[in-house]
Every structure is written in structure tokens, then in C-alpha cells.
Design an enzyme around this catalytic site. Structure first.
Site, PDB file in Angstrom:
ATOM      1  N   SER A 290      -5.406   2.958   7.834  1.00  0.00           N
ATOM      2  CA  SER A 290      -6.171   1.726   8.146  1.00  0.00           C
ATOM      3  C   SER A 290      -7.275   1.380   7.155  1.00  0.00           C
ATOM      4  O   SER A 290      -7.934   0.353   7.317  1.00  0.00           O
ATOM      5  CB  SER A 290      -6.781   1.763   9.562  1.00  0.00           C
ATOM      6  OG  SER A 290      -5.800   1.563  10.556  1.00  0.00           O
TER       7      SER A 290
ATOM      8  N   GLY B 118       0.812  -1.218   0.000  1.00  0.00           N
ATOM      9  CA  GLY B 118       0.000   0.000   0.000  1.00  0.00           C
ATOM     10  C   GLY B 118       0.845   1.266   0.000  1.00  0.00           C
ATOM     11  O   GLY B 118       1.880   1.352  -0.664  1.00  0.00           O
ATOM     12  N   VAL B 119       0.413   2.238   0.780  1.00  0.00           N
ATOM     13  CA  VAL B 119       1.091   3.535   0.806  1.00  0.00           C
ATOM     14  C   VAL B 119       2.503   3.399   1.392  1.00  0.00           C
ATOM     15  O   VAL B 119       3.441   4.103   0.982  1.00  0.00           O
ATOM     16  CB  VAL B 119       0.216   4.577   1.546  1.00  0.00           C
ATOM     17  CG1 VAL B 119       0.130   4.330   3.019  1.00  0.00           C
ATOM     18  CG2 VAL B 119       0.708   5.988   1.258  1.00  0.00           C
ATOM     19  N   ASP B 120       2.669   2.484   2.318  1.00  0.00           N
ATOM     20  CA  ASP B 120       3.985   2.219   2.925  1.00  0.00           C
ATOM     21  C   ASP B 120       4.998   1.802   1.849  1.00  0.00           C
ATOM     22  O   ASP B 120       6.111   2.347   1.767  1.00  0.00           O
ATOM     23  CB  ASP B 120       3.794   1.085   3.963  1.00  0.00           C
ATOM     24  CG  ASP B 120       4.950   0.951   4.935  1.00  0.00           C
ATOM     25  OD1 ASP B 120       5.965   1.641   4.754  1.00  0.00           O
ATOM     26  OD2 ASP B 120       4.834   0.152   5.874  1.00  0.00           O
TER      27      ASP B 120
ATOM     28  N   GLY C  31      -6.999   0.674   3.931  1.00  0.00           N
ATOM     29  CA  GLY C  31      -6.583  -0.179   2.813  1.00  0.00           C
ATOM     30  C   GLY C  31      -6.529  -1.624   3.287  1.00  0.00           C
ATOM     31  O   GLY C  31      -7.549  -2.227   3.621  1.00  0.00           O
TER      32      GLY C  31
END
Ligand code: ADP
Length: 173
Positions: free
Chosen positions: A121, A32-34, A123
Site C-alpha cells: 500500500s 508497481g511490484v504487481d 506505492g
């Protein structure tokens, strides 16, 4: 007066003082965004996350840590750990609020004037988007009532669904 708005964007492109990462407790990167943040920031960011992890053993859910931003245009990355959704539970909701609150506290302590949040949280962690937005907006608004050092807060929505929810809740056209 702090400006509070939502935009639809890739958070890794933003030239703000701090972007928030929806991290996990290991601080060693994920999807995801991480994943997007680490890919774009380069190895320096992972090194800094490893150093934090060696010092304090990761980051508990509901808390946050701050690092530099590697090759990103932002100055800092604030790694906040939101809860995994396992059904409606006051504790889960408080942990999400806490992730936003700790991020803002770290931002203010580091003289951050502009900060961009992803929809933490919502996703892989599966938190229902409308409720997550309600919690995020309420917590940020509450923080800004007693802290005026942050001048701009952006809710960065990646998907259309979150963007529509935030626009409606913030009364944006
Ligand atoms: P979590 O594990 O906390 O759910 P995810 O990264 O899976 O974290 O998702 C959090 C939110 O980040 C989701 O709403 C997802 O659409 C969004 N997202 C994914 N990539 C990006 C990006 N590059 N910029 C901004 N938001 C993103």
C-alpha cells in the site's frame, strides 16, 4: 526463533518459499511490484490468478490468495490486497494489518518457512510509509508470537525511504 529483517532488493529475485505481491482486488495484474512480479513470473501466474478469480471473484481488500510462482525463484506468490489510503482512518489501518495477517496465515497453512513482503500500500495506494511500516512490523510480530512454523520474514524495501524507516524501526544497522 523467527528471523525478522529488512533488506533493500527487487522482490522478484528472491529465493524464498513465498513472496507476497501487493495485488489489487481484480487479481489481474497492475503496476508497481504487481507488474514486476507478473512480468518476471510469466503467463502461468496470470492463468492461476484468473482461475482463482473465476472461482471466488477476485480478492477483497485486506485478504490474500496463494498461487504458484511461475518462472520466479520463489515457490509461491501470496497476493495480498492492501487498502487505498484515503486519510487516517482506523478501518484503513486494520485493512493493512489484515493483509499482512492473512498472508501469514496462508503461508503457515502451506508450510512456508521463509516469506518476503513488499511495503504493501505504500506505492500507488499512497499509504504513509512510516505508519505502514509500524503496522506491518506490529502485525507480523504479533502473528509470530503464536506461530513458530515460519522461520524467516523479510521486509523487502525497494525505495531508500522505506529502507531507512524499516532499518530504524527494526534497530538494524
Ligand atoms: P500498492 O498499490 O499496494 O501501493 P505498489 O506496487 O505501487 O503497491 O507499491 C508497493 C511497494 O512496492 C512500494 O513501496 C514500491 O516501492 C515497492 N516496489 C515496487 N517494485 C518493487 C519490486 N520489484 N520489489 C519490491 N518492491 C517493489
Amino acid at each position: 526463533m523467527t528471523s525478522l529483517e529488512c533488506i533493500q532488493a527487487d522482490i522478484t529475485t528472491l529465493e524464498v518459499d513465498a513472496i507476497v505481491n501487493a495485488a489489487n482486488t481484480s487479481l489481474l495484474g497492475g503496476g508497481g511490484v504487481d507488474g514486476a512480479i507478473h512480468r518476471k513470473a510469466g503467463p502461468q501466474l496470470l492463468e492461476e490468478c484468473r482461475a482463482v478469480r473465476n472461482r471466488q471473484g477476485g480478492c477483497p481488500t485486506g485478504e490474500a490468495v496463494i498461487t504458484g510462482a511461475g518462472r520466479l525463484p520463489a515457490k509461491f506468490v501470496i497476493h495480498a490486497v492492501g487498502p487505498v489510503w484515503r486519510g487516517t482512518h482506523p478501518k484503513t489501518e486494520e485493512l493493512l494489518a489484515s493483509a499482512y495477517r492473512h498472508s501469514l496465515e496462508l503461508a503457515a497453512a502451506n508450510h512456508v518457512k521463509s516469506i518476503a513482503f513488499p511495503n504493501i500500500s505504500t506505492g500507488i495506494y499512497g499509504f504513509p510509509k512510516p505508519r505502514a511500516a509500524e503496522i506491518a512490523i506490529a502485525e507480523v510480530t504479533r502473528f509470530l508470537e503464536t506461530n513458530s512454523s515460519i522461520q524467516q520474514v523479510l521486509f523487502v524495501c525497494f525505495d531508500e525511504e522505506n529502507f531507512d524507516i524499516y532499518k530504524a524501526m527494526l534497530g538494524q544497522a
